[in-house]
Motif scaffolding. Structure first.
Motif, short mmCIF file in Angstrom:
data_model
loop_
_atom_site.label_atom_id
_atom_site.label_comp_id
_atom_site.label_asym_id
_atom_site.label_seq_id
_atom_site.Cartn_x
_atom_site.Cartn_y
_atom_site.Cartn_z
N SER A 78 42.41 56.84 30.31
CA SER A 78 43.65 56.88 29.47
C SER A 78 44.72 57.56 29.77
O SER A 78 46.08 56.85 29.53
CB SER A 78 43.16 57.22 27.93
OG SER A 78 42.79 58.83 28.16
N ARG A 79 44.69 58.55 30.68
CA ARG A 79 46.14 59.20 31.06
C ARG A 79 46.86 58.24 32.26
O ARG A 79 47.83 58.32 32.27
CB ARG A 79 45.65 60.57 31.89
CG ARG A 79 45.27 61.52 30.73
CD ARG A 79 45.47 63.03 31.46
NE ARG A 79 45.11 63.95 30.23
CZ ARG A 79 44.34 64.81 30.32
NH1 ARG A 79 43.63 65.18 31.61
NH2 ARG A 79 44.01 65.77 29.27
N GLY A 80 45.99 57.49 32.79
CA GLY A 80 46.33 56.68 33.75
C GLY A 80 47.50 55.81 33.00
O GLY A 80 48.42 54.86 33.67
N ILE A 81 47.04 55.40 31.88
CA ILE A 81 47.82 54.24 30.82
C ILE A 81 48.94 55.08 30.16
O ILE A 81 49.84 54.49 29.83
CB ILE A 81 46.83 53.68 30.08
CG1 ILE A 81 45.79 52.69 31.03
CG2 ILE A 81 47.52 52.73 28.85
CD1 ILE A 81 44.55 52.19 30.08
N ALA B 57 50.50 57.94 30.41
CA ALA B 57 51.48 58.81 31.25
C ALA B 57 52.41 58.16 31.60
O ALA B 57 53.72 58.76 31.51
CB ALA B 57 50.54 59.60 32.43
N PRO B 58 52.48 56.98 32.27
CA PRO B 58 53.50 55.97 32.64
C PRO B 58 54.42 55.66 31.27
O PRO B 58 55.50 55.28 31.22
CB PRO B 58 53.04 54.73 33.19
CG PRO B 58 51.79 55.33 33.69
CD PRO B 58 51.28 56.36 32.79
N LEU B 59 53.65 55.36 30.26
CA LEU B 59 54.37 55.21 28.68
C LEU B 59 55.03 56.11 28.36
O LEU B 59 56.62 56.03 28.00
CB LEU B 59 53.16 54.64 27.72
CG LEU B 59 53.87 54.52 26.27
CD1 LEU B 59 54.70 53.42 26.19
CD2 LEU B 59 52.66 54.30 25.38
N TYR B 60 54.59 57.31 28.60
CA TYR B 60 55.64 58.51 28.10
C TYR B 60 56.68 58.64 28.84
O TYR B 60 57.78 59.21 28.68
CB TYR B 60 54.58 59.65 27.87
CG TYR B 60 53.34 59.57 26.90
CD1 TYR B 60 53.53 58.80 25.94
CD2 TYR B 60 52.45 60.23 26.82
CE1 TYR B 60 52.42 58.58 24.81
CE2 TYR B 60 51.23 60.17 26.11
CZ TYR B 60 51.61 59.36 25.05
OH TYR B 60 50.55 59.27 24.00
N ARG B 61 56.52 58.47 30.17
CA ARG B 61 57.48 58.52 31.23
C ARG B 61 58.52 57.47 30.97
O ARG B 61 59.84 57.72 31.04
CB ARG B 61 57.07 58.25 32.66
CG ARG B 61 57.94 58.94 33.65
CD ARG B 61 57.20 59.04 35.28
NE ARG B 61 56.21 57.87 35.50
CZ ARG B 61 54.79 58.00 35.48
NH1 ARG B 61 54.20 59.09 35.31
NH2 ARG B 61 53.97 57.12 35.90
N ALA B 62 58.38 56.25 30.74
CA ALA B 62 58.89 55.11 30.09
C ALA B 62 59.88 55.76 28.89
O ALA B 62 61.06 55.40 28.79
CB ALA B 62 58.36 54.01 30.05
N LEU B 63 59.22 56.21 28.04
CA LEU B 63 59.87 56.87 26.97
C LEU B 63 60.98 57.78 27.10
O LEU B 63 62.27 57.96 26.43
CB LEU B 63 58.97 57.10 25.57
CG LEU B 63 58.14 56.34 25.06
CD1 LEU B 63 57.17 56.60 24.25
CD2 LEU B 63 59.04 55.24 24.20
N ARG C 48 57.69 61.91 16.30
CA ARG C 48 57.69 60.36 15.93
C ARG C 48 56.47 59.83 15.92
O ARG C 48 56.15 58.79 15.62
CB ARG C 48 58.71 59.75 16.55
CG ARG C 48 60.11 60.13 16.15
CD ARG C 48 61.07 59.30 16.86
NE ARG C 48 61.27 57.73 16.81
CZ ARG C 48 61.83 56.83 17.25
NH1 ARG C 48 62.73 57.49 18.41
NH2 ARG C 48 61.85 55.65 17.14
N ASN C 49 55.39 60.47 16.40
CA ASN C 49 54.03 60.25 16.63
C ASN C 49 54.07 58.82 17.42
O ASN C 49 53.32 58.06 17.08
CB ASN C 49 53.39 60.14 15.33
CG ASN C 49 51.79 59.94 15.47
OD1 ASN C 49 51.11 60.36 16.54
ND2 ASN C 49 51.06 59.22 14.62
N LEU C 50 54.66 58.85 18.36
CA LEU C 50 54.87 57.62 19.49
C LEU C 50 53.76 57.80 20.42
O LEU C 50 53.76 58.64 21.14
CB LEU C 50 55.86 57.36 20.12
CG LEU C 50 57.31 57.06 19.01
CD1 LEU C 50 58.53 57.16 19.83
CD2 LEU C 50 56.97 55.85 18.28
N THR C 51 52.82 56.77 20.34
CA THR C 51 51.37 57.03 21.21
C THR C 51 51.17 55.51 21.81
O THR C 51 52.03 54.59 21.41
CB THR C 51 50.16 57.76 20.50
OG1 THR C 51 49.86 56.79 19.68
CG2 THR C 51 50.41 58.92 19.74
N PHE C 52 50.02 55.39 22.50
CA PHE C 52 49.68 54.14 23.01
C PHE C 52 49.25 53.44 21.63
O PHE C 52 49.39 52.13 21.43
CB PHE C 52 48.58 54.32 23.98
CG PHE C 52 48.27 52.81 24.47
CD1 PHE C 52 48.91 52.24 25.61
CD2 PHE C 52 47.19 52.16 23.96
CE1 PHE C 52 48.63 50.86 26.11
CE2 PHE C 52 46.99 50.84 24.58
CZ PHE C 52 47.59 50.33 25.74
#
Length: 179
Positions: free
Chosen positions: A95-98, A100-106, A119-123
């Motif tokens: 799950s971190r491999g999925i 971490a890049p999302l959080y980096r993009a944010l 804002r509770n922005l998660t996968f």
């Protein structure tokens, strides 16, 4: 990770459902995938989906194209292999491999970690996004439930974030009360 986010944004799949997808669950020619499992990272085991039963989910062309590319570069090609594999064939991408890049993009988009947490922005936010997109587009709740995997109207409504633009209401009002 980008394909996993795109897939979830379009379909509302949970992160465990994305992780558990096997090649045999995806039919790129028909643009349909079958959600038949969920990955339990704590126990490192594939289990039945949260609803307890498989569901068929349509895929838009952009997701089919992204999956086609993803699968073409994978070293694992057996029908039972994970669509989002790790180096260990018996486990999917973590799950971190999925996430971490999302959080980096944010962060790259100007949403720092503090604001993301506030804002509770998660996968899982992709699930809310997909649910709201479908409902706000006029898809009947029963059809949305079928695709998203909700068991009740109440749950589907809990995931709904209403489009408050009011443009659709204004269009009907103008049509009815035309001067």
């Amino acid at each position: 990770a980008r394909t996993a986010s795109l897939l979830s944004a379009a379909t509302g799949l949970r992160i465990g459902e994305v992780q558990a997808l096997r090649l045999c669950d995806i039919d790129l020619d028909s643009g349909i995938l079958v959600v038949s499992g969920s990955w339990n990272e704590a126990d490192a085991v594939r289990q039945v989906p949260k609803s307890g039963k498989p569901r068929r989910v349509p895929l838009p062309g952009s997701v089919v194209a992204a999956l086609r590319l993803q699968l073409s570069v994978s070293i694992w090609k057996d029908e039972a292999d994970f669509a989002f594999p790790s180096a260990d064939r018996t486990k999917p991408m973590g799950s971190r491999g999925i996430t971490a890049p999302l959080y980096r993009a944010l962060r790259d988009a100007g949403i720092d970690d503090k604001v993301r947490r506030e804002r509770n922005l998660t996968f899982h936010s992709w699930r809310h996004f997909a649910n709201s997109l479908l409902v706000n587009s006029g898809i009947p709740l029963l059809r949305v439930q079928s695709a998203i995997g909700h068991e009740s109207d109440a749950l589907t409504k809990r995931y709904l974030h209403v489009d408050d633009s009011l443009d659709d209401i204004r269009a009907i009002q103008n049509k009815i009360f035309a001067v």
